[in-house]
Design a protein around this motif. Structure first.
Motif, PDB file in Angstrom:
ATOM      1  N   ASN A   1      36.841  38.935  34.591  1.00  0.00           N
ATOM      2  CA  ASN A   1      37.683  39.776  33.739  1.00  0.00           C
ATOM      3  C   ASN A   1      38.301  38.925  32.638  1.00  0.00           C
ATOM      4  O   ASN A   1      38.907  37.893  32.912  1.00  0.00           O
ATOM      5  CB  ASN A   1      38.797  40.422  34.572  1.00  0.00           C
ATOM      6  CG  ASN A   1      38.241  41.388  35.595  1.00  0.00           C
ATOM      7  OD1 ASN A   1      37.843  42.491  35.258  1.00  0.00           O
ATOM      8  ND2 ASN A   1      38.181  40.935  36.847  1.00  0.00           N
TER       9      ASN A   1
ATOM     10  N   ARG B   1      43.952  35.470  42.252  1.00  0.00           N
ATOM     11  CA  ARG B   1      45.144  35.643  43.081  1.00  0.00           C
ATOM     12  C   ARG B   1      46.010  34.407  42.944  1.00  0.00           C
ATOM     13  O   ARG B   1      45.515  33.346  42.572  1.00  0.00           O
ATOM     14  CB  ARG B   1      44.775  35.780  44.576  1.00  0.00           C
ATOM     15  CG  ARG B   1      44.404  37.195  45.021  1.00  0.00           C
ATOM     16  CD  ARG B   1      42.921  37.390  45.012  1.00  0.00           C
ATOM     17  NE  ARG B   1      42.525  38.742  45.396  1.00  0.00           N
ATOM     18  CZ  ARG B   1      42.503  39.796  44.562  1.00  0.00           C
ATOM     19  NH1 ARG B   1      42.853  39.644  43.289  1.00  0.00           N
ATOM     20  NH2 ARG B   1      42.134  40.989  44.965  1.00  0.00           N
TER      21      ARG B   1
ATOM     22  N   PHE C   1      36.024  49.031  48.475  1.00  0.00           N
ATOM     23  CA  PHE C   1      36.438  48.658  49.822  1.00  0.00           C
ATOM     24  C   PHE C   1      35.472  49.214  50.874  1.00  0.00           C
ATOM     25  O   PHE C   1      35.341  48.660  51.958  1.00  0.00           O
ATOM     26  CB  PHE C   1      37.859  49.171  50.116  1.00  0.00           C
ATOM     27  CG  PHE C   1      38.937  48.515  49.274  1.00  0.00           C
ATOM     28  CD1 PHE C   1      38.656  47.423  48.460  1.00  0.00           C
ATOM     29  CD2 PHE C   1      40.251  48.988  49.319  1.00  0.00           C
ATOM     30  CE1 PHE C   1      39.649  46.816  47.695  1.00  0.00           C
ATOM     31  CE2 PHE C   1      41.247  48.389  48.565  1.00  0.00           C
ATOM     32  CZ  PHE C   1      40.955  47.313  47.752  1.00  0.00           C
TER      33      PHE C   1
ATOM     34  N   GLN D   1      38.012  53.348  38.810  1.00  0.00           N
ATOM     35  CA  GLN D   1      38.166  53.828  40.182  1.00  0.00           C
ATOM     36  C   GLN D   1      39.002  55.092  40.287  1.00  0.00           C
ATOM     37  O   GLN D   1      38.874  55.829  41.267  1.00  0.00           O
ATOM     38  CB  GLN D   1      38.720  52.735  41.087  1.00  0.00           C
ATOM     39  CG  GLN D   1      39.900  51.987  40.557  1.00  0.00           C
ATOM     40  CD  GLN D   1      40.296  50.875  41.514  1.00  0.00           C
ATOM     41  OE1 GLN D   1      40.864  51.131  42.568  1.00  0.00           O
ATOM     42  NE2 GLN D   1      40.000  49.653  41.175  1.00  0.00           N
TER      43      GLN D   1
ATOM     44  N   GLU E   1      35.161  53.819  48.199  1.00  0.00           N
ATOM     45  CA  GLU E   1      35.876  53.555  49.448  1.00  0.00           C
ATOM     46  C   GLU E   1      35.155  54.062  50.684  1.00  0.00           C
ATOM     47  O   GLU E   1      35.487  53.680  51.799  1.00  0.00           O
ATOM     48  CB  GLU E   1      37.298  54.132  49.369  1.00  0.00           C
ATOM     49  CG  GLU E   1      38.113  53.451  48.263  1.00  0.00           C
ATOM     50  CD  GLU E   1      39.611  53.658  48.367  1.00  0.00           C
ATOM     51  OE1 GLU E   1      40.042  54.546  49.115  1.00  0.00           O
ATOM     52  OE2 GLU E   1      40.340  52.902  47.688  1.00  0.00           O
TER      53      GLU E   1
HETATM   54  P1  C2E Z   1      39.599  45.494  37.772  1.00  0.00           P
HETATM   55  O1  C2E Z   1      38.888  44.472  36.981  1.00  0.00           O
HETATM   56  O2  C2E Z   1      39.330  46.917  37.453  1.00  0.00           O
HETATM   57  O3  C2E Z   1      39.253  45.142  39.287  1.00  0.00           O
HETATM   58  C1  C2E Z   1      39.171  46.065  40.320  1.00  0.00           C
HETATM   59  C2  C2E Z   1      40.432  46.099  41.151  1.00  0.00           C
HETATM   60  O4  C2E Z   1      40.307  47.154  42.101  1.00  0.00           O
HETATM   61  C3  C2E Z   1      40.700  44.852  41.989  1.00  0.00           C
HETATM   62  O5  C2E Z   1      42.106  44.741  42.174  1.00  0.00           O
HETATM   63  C4  C2E Z   1      40.057  45.218  43.322  1.00  0.00           C
HETATM   64  O6  C2E Z   1      40.576  44.503  44.414  1.00  0.00           O
HETATM   65  C5  C2E Z   1      40.410  46.664  43.406  1.00  0.00           C
HETATM   66  N1  C2E Z   1      39.468  47.422  44.221  1.00  0.00           N
HETATM   67  C6  C2E Z   1      38.147  47.174  44.435  1.00  0.00           C
HETATM   68  N2  C2E Z   1      37.603  48.107  45.233  1.00  0.00           N
HETATM   69  C7  C2E Z   1      38.586  48.979  45.530  1.00  0.00           C
HETATM   70  C8  C2E Z   1      38.649  50.166  46.344  1.00  0.00           C
HETATM   71  O7  C2E Z   1      37.673  50.612  46.943  1.00  0.00           O
HETATM   72  N3  C2E Z   1      39.853  50.789  46.412  1.00  0.00           N
HETATM   73  C9  C2E Z   1      40.958  50.334  45.749  1.00  0.00           C
HETATM   74  N4  C2E Z   1      42.094  51.008  45.887  1.00  0.00           N
HETATM   75  N5  C2E Z   1      40.935  49.219  44.983  1.00  0.00           N
HETATM   76  C10 C2E Z   1      39.767  48.555  44.887  1.00  0.00           C
HETATM   77  P2  C2E Z   1      42.881  43.377  41.889  1.00  0.00           P
HETATM   78  O8  C2E Z   1      42.103  42.208  42.393  1.00  0.00           O
HETATM   79  O9  C2E Z   1      44.280  43.562  42.369  1.00  0.00           O
HETATM   80  O10 C2E Z   1      42.862  43.290  40.312  1.00  0.00           O
HETATM   81  C11 C2E Z   1      43.532  44.210  39.515  1.00  0.00           C
HETATM   82  C12 C2E Z   1      43.212  44.019  38.057  1.00  0.00           C
HETATM   83  O11 C2E Z   1      43.710  42.758  37.610  1.00  0.00           O
HETATM   84  C13 C2E Z   1      41.717  43.975  37.740  1.00  0.00           C
HETATM   85  O12 C2E Z   1      41.206  45.292  37.667  1.00  0.00           O
HETATM   86  C14 C2E Z   1      41.720  43.254  36.424  1.00  0.00           C
HETATM   87  O13 C2E Z   1      42.012  44.138  35.364  1.00  0.00           O
HETATM   88  C15 C2E Z   1      42.874  42.283  36.587  1.00  0.00           C
HETATM   89  N6  C2E Z   1      42.350  40.956  36.951  1.00  0.00           N
HETATM   90  C16 C2E Z   1      41.965  40.482  38.151  1.00  0.00           C
HETATM   91  N7  C2E Z   1      41.536  39.211  38.064  1.00  0.00           N
HETATM   92  C17 C2E Z   1      41.654  38.858  36.757  1.00  0.00           C
HETATM   93  C18 C2E Z   1      41.376  37.664  36.010  1.00  0.00           C
HETATM   94  O14 C2E Z   1      40.901  36.649  36.526  1.00  0.00           O
HETATM   95  N8  C2E Z   1      41.653  37.702  34.674  1.00  0.00           N
HETATM   96  C19 C2E Z   1      42.162  38.813  34.057  1.00  0.00           C
HETATM   97  N9  C2E Z   1      42.416  38.764  32.735  1.00  0.00           N
HETATM   98  N10 C2E Z   1      42.419  39.947  34.722  1.00  0.00           N
HETATM   99  C20 C2E Z   1      42.161  39.966  36.052  1.00  0.00           C
END
Ligand code: C2E
Ligand code: MG
Ligand code: MG
Ligand code: MG
Length: 288
Positions: free
Chosen positions: A117, A63, A259, A204, A240
């Motif tokens: 990731n 974040r 979540f 998801q 969820e």
């Molecule tokens: P991802 O790796 O598929 O991570 C899962 C995303 O889904 C995370 O969003 C998480 O907060 C969200 N999530 C988890 N459980 C639930 C749920 O029950 N319902 C819903 N609606 N969402 C859920 P986030 O943190 O916004 O990250 C989005 C994407 O950003 C990640 O998808 C990943 O592809 C990327 N990302 C996050 N951190 C990093 C990082 O440090 N480096 C890189 N390269 N990409 C990152």
């Protein structure tokens, strides 16, 4: 005249392009500053074993604590890093933070696997595996198997050979590798032939409508079987509700994240959450 109008349009187009390029440079400069000034944060989302409710690991999610705009989600800024050196710098920063955290957990007697990731560009850097080896060497308290890399199918599209070679080298280091958002790509099945991975994360979007959409149910079921056939650990993302957890458990899915179990959180809150979950797990093979 029509000719002049056409010329104006071209001019206008050039101006827009130039403006966009300028904005892109400004955003990159701002992101570089954010990294230098320490405005990025790593949050962790727990992952449980659906068999007994034990917390087996966490996913590191970056974040941006923006001084004016507040806490920004990764999808709002990661695209601006693509194809720049910053992408690798932030990637290494997240890896370093996570390794430091694993080391602290180890010293507290906590065996948590932390997933990071990895962006496609970063993974495809020829020196990625060497850099990872150096980071591991700098954290001698970390067993490599406590680190897991989550990679996207898109990392394999431009150069499958490079991706496969890097994945093999990372696994030789003892690090685990999983395919993230599994099932959303164009050649998820074919990939399993070429990429030796330890885990699959069911996207998801398939999990979300598991209980209402027969196609999604069939897909989730198929991915779980596929994982078993390839000896991969399968994790469902986006769980969820505990009803979803029950259904996934029933289908033979071993791990879950979402979540309905816990949201991503800063590490100080995670410590408290772990204590509460240990005392009163909301899921222990069935709702607690
Ligand atoms: P991802 O790796 O598929 O991570 C899962 C995303 O889904 C995370 O969003 C998480 O907060 C969200 N999530 C988890 N459980 C639930 C749920 O029950 N319902 C819903 N609606 N969402 C859920 P986030 O943190 O916004 O990250 C989005 C994407 O950003 C990640 O998808 C990943 O592809 C990327 N990302 C996050 N951190 C990093 C990082 O440090 N480096 C890189 N390269 N990409 C990152
Ligand atoms: Mg992920
Ligand atoms: Mg995912
Ligand atoms: Mg995703």
């Amino acid at each position: 005249s029509a000719k002049e109008q056409g010329k104006n349009r071209v001019l206008h187009f050039d101006v827009q392009l130039a403006r966009r390029a300028q904005m892109h440079r400004e955003q990159q400069a701002r992101l570089r500053l954010a990294l230098v000034q320490g405005e990025f944060r790593v949050h962790f989302q727990p992952k449980i074993d659906l068999g007994d409710g034990r917390v087996v690991g966490v996913e590191a999610l970056v974040r941006w604590q923006h001084p004016e705009q507040g806490l920004l989600p990764p999808l709002s800024f990661l695209a601006n890093l693509q194809h720049t050196e910053l992408d690798h710098l932030l990637g290494e920063w997240v890896l370093t933070q996570t390794l430091g955290q694993i080391e602290r957990w180890c010293s507290q007697g906590l065996d948590l696997v932390a997933s990071v990731n990895i962006s496609p560009d970063h993974l495809l850097q020829p020196e990625f595996a060497d850099r990872l080896a150096a980071l591991l060497a700098a954290h001698p308290g970390v067993r490599p198997a406590l680190l897991e890399l989550e990679i996207l199918e898109s990392a394999t599209v431009t150069d499958l050979n490079q991706a496969a070679a890097t994945v093999s080298r990372c696994r030789e280091l003892g690090v685990k590798v999983s395919l993230d958002d599994f099932g959303t790509g164009h050649s998820s099945l074919a990939l399993l032939r070429y990429l030796p991975v330890d885990g699959l994360k069911i996207d998801q979007t398939f999990v979300r409508d598991l209980s209402t959409d027969r196609n999604d149910h069939a897909l989730v079921n198929a991915v779980i079987s596929l994982g078993a056939a390839f000896g991969c650990e399968v994790t469902a993302e986006g769980v969820e509700t505990l009803d979803d957890a029950a259904e996934l458990h029933c289908l033979g899915c071993r791990y879950a994240q979402g979540f309905g179990i816990a949201r991503p959180m800063p590490v100080d809150r995670l410590d408290d959450w772990l204590d509460v979950w240990r005392a009163h797990p909301a899921w222990q093979g069935q709702p607690g």
